[in-house]
Design an enzyme around this catalytic site. Structure first.
Site, short mmCIF file in Angstrom:
data_model
loop_
_atom_site.label_atom_id
_atom_site.label_comp_id
_atom_site.label_asym_id
_atom_site.label_seq_id
_atom_site.Cartn_x
_atom_site.Cartn_y
_atom_site.Cartn_z
N ARG A 164 0.62 -1.23 0.01
CA ARG A 164 0.00 -0.07 0.09
C ARG A 164 0.79 1.37 0.19
O ARG A 164 0.60 2.41 0.41
CB ARG A 164 -0.97 0.05 1.27
CG ARG A 164 -1.88 -1.14 1.14
CD ARG A 164 -2.83 -1.23 -0.03
NE ARG A 164 -3.73 -2.31 0.15
CZ ARG A 164 -3.35 -3.57 -0.45
NH1 ARG A 164 -2.25 -3.60 -1.07
NH2 ARG A 164 -4.19 -4.42 -0.27
N SER A 232 -11.10 -0.18 3.17
CA SER A 232 -10.54 -0.38 4.69
C SER A 232 -9.79 0.71 5.20
O SER A 232 -9.09 1.36 4.42
CB SER A 232 -9.08 -1.59 4.43
OG SER A 232 -9.91 -2.93 3.73
N GLU A 323 -5.45 4.51 6.52
CA GLU A 323 -5.21 4.21 5.01
C GLU A 323 -5.57 5.48 4.15
O GLU A 323 -4.81 5.96 3.30
CB GLU A 323 -5.86 2.95 4.46
CG GLU A 323 -5.24 2.54 3.18
CD GLU A 323 -5.70 1.08 2.68
OE1 GLU A 323 -6.09 0.95 1.66
OE2 GLU A 323 -5.42 0.33 3.50
#
Length: 328
Positions: A164, A232, A323
């Site tokens: 990520r 998420s 995130e």
């Protein structure tokens, strides 16, 4: 290019938070983007480019110029024997690109079906799901360098992809992605090792796998068009190998440099599944997904996120990292 004062972003973020930018508008091409960037500099304001608004938390008032990427176009090159190359402009819908490529008989993107957002955002985040990351199939991108006012091509190595992560997150705002090229290997081999896909027959085609992925996502993630969310909300944390034994009870797997733990499990074990602050809450379907129950505010979301980080740290000694990017 037309920019609007107090540009309404409330319908342009998947969390559904009420938000306005000082100035903003749709940017249909790279030329309009460059004009908007120049306008922001002239006003002494930051410039931000939004794609689908799927990986952000927006403040009620953003003192910046915010453009919405409208750069579209996509094509397929089948001339090379080793790979099929799929190229798309930054404003193209990522889920739309996946479905379109599969409909064209091109295999290799099916595991990444259903991830909301745009093509331009995909490499910045190095999106991934069901055993595949964008970096696995990435070839290159073109980005506008806001410091040098020039377009630059980045190959895979130059992007410095990690979980990520990419180099573009290290220097946010400097590079604006305008085009992405993916190289889908020939011969194609389905990726079925992820739980839920491993029951599919070995001979399954890309369309079958894509439909299975979409069905799996539907059981875990609420549809943002019905219940606002940003997917998420925290990264799965990676603990050093020397500390991995402390977390034997936590689902996870070995990765380079340590063990990746399930953030969703940590949140649920900390009593956060379904927990709410105002109209912001963690989903009853999956504790990793922060949802808007109708009238959530930026303050609701930030308080809930801070509570989650504190609880998980107190119980497990692990610090979760958000995130979605916060713009405010």
């Amino acid at each position: 290019m037309t920019l609007t004062d107090q540009f309404d972003l409330s319908a342009r973020n998947t969390l559904g938070l009420p938000s306005h930018a000082r100035h903003g508008g749709m940017l249909p091409d790279a030329g309009a983007m460059i004009e908007a960037l120049a306008f922001a500099r002239d006003k002494g304001l930051p410039f931000h480019l939004l794609g689908g608004g799927s990986n952000c938390v927006l403040a009620p008032q953003i003192e910046a110029v915010v453009g919405v990427s409208g750069m579209t176009g996509r094509w397929i090159d089948t001339s090379a024997p080793d790979a099929v190359r799929v190229t798309a402009c930054a404003g193209e819908s990522w889920p739309g690109l996946v479905e379109w490529s599969v409909a064209q008989g091109v295999s290799g993107l099916e595991n990444l079906a259903g991830i909301p957002g745009t093509v331009g955002a995909a490499p910045i985040q190095n999106i991934g799901a069901y055993g595949v990351e964008l970096s696995d199939i990435f070839e290159s991108l073109i980005a506008f360098d806001t410091e040098t006012s020039a377009f630059r091509r980045f190959d895979k190595a130059a992007c410095r992809f990690a979980y990520r992560h990419s180099r573009f997150k290290e220097i946010p705002g400097r590079y604006i992605v305008t085009e992405v090229t993916l190289a889908l290997p020939r011969p194609w081999r389905p990726v079925l090792r992820y739980a839920g896909l491993d029951a599919l027959p070995a001979g399954s085609d890309a369309r079958t796998i894509m439909q299975a992925v979409l069905a799996l996502r539907g059981t875990k993630l609420p549809d943002w068009r019905e219940t606002g969310n940003a997917g998420s909300f925290f990264h799965n944390p990676i603990v050093p190998e020397a500390e991995a034994a402390r977390y034997a009870e936590v689902p996870g797997h070995a990765v380079e440099g340590g063990r990746k733990l399930s953030a969703g499990w940590l949140l649920e074990a900390s009593g956060l599944k379904g927990y709410r602050c105002g109209d912001a809450g963690f989903s009853e379907q999956h504790a990793l997904v922060l949802v808007n129950h109708g009238r959530a505010t930026f303050d609701d979301v930030t308080r809930l996120a801070a509570t989650a980080v504190e609880r998980v740290r107190e119980r497990f000694g692990v610090t979760l990292v958000q995130e979605p990017v916060t713009l405010g």
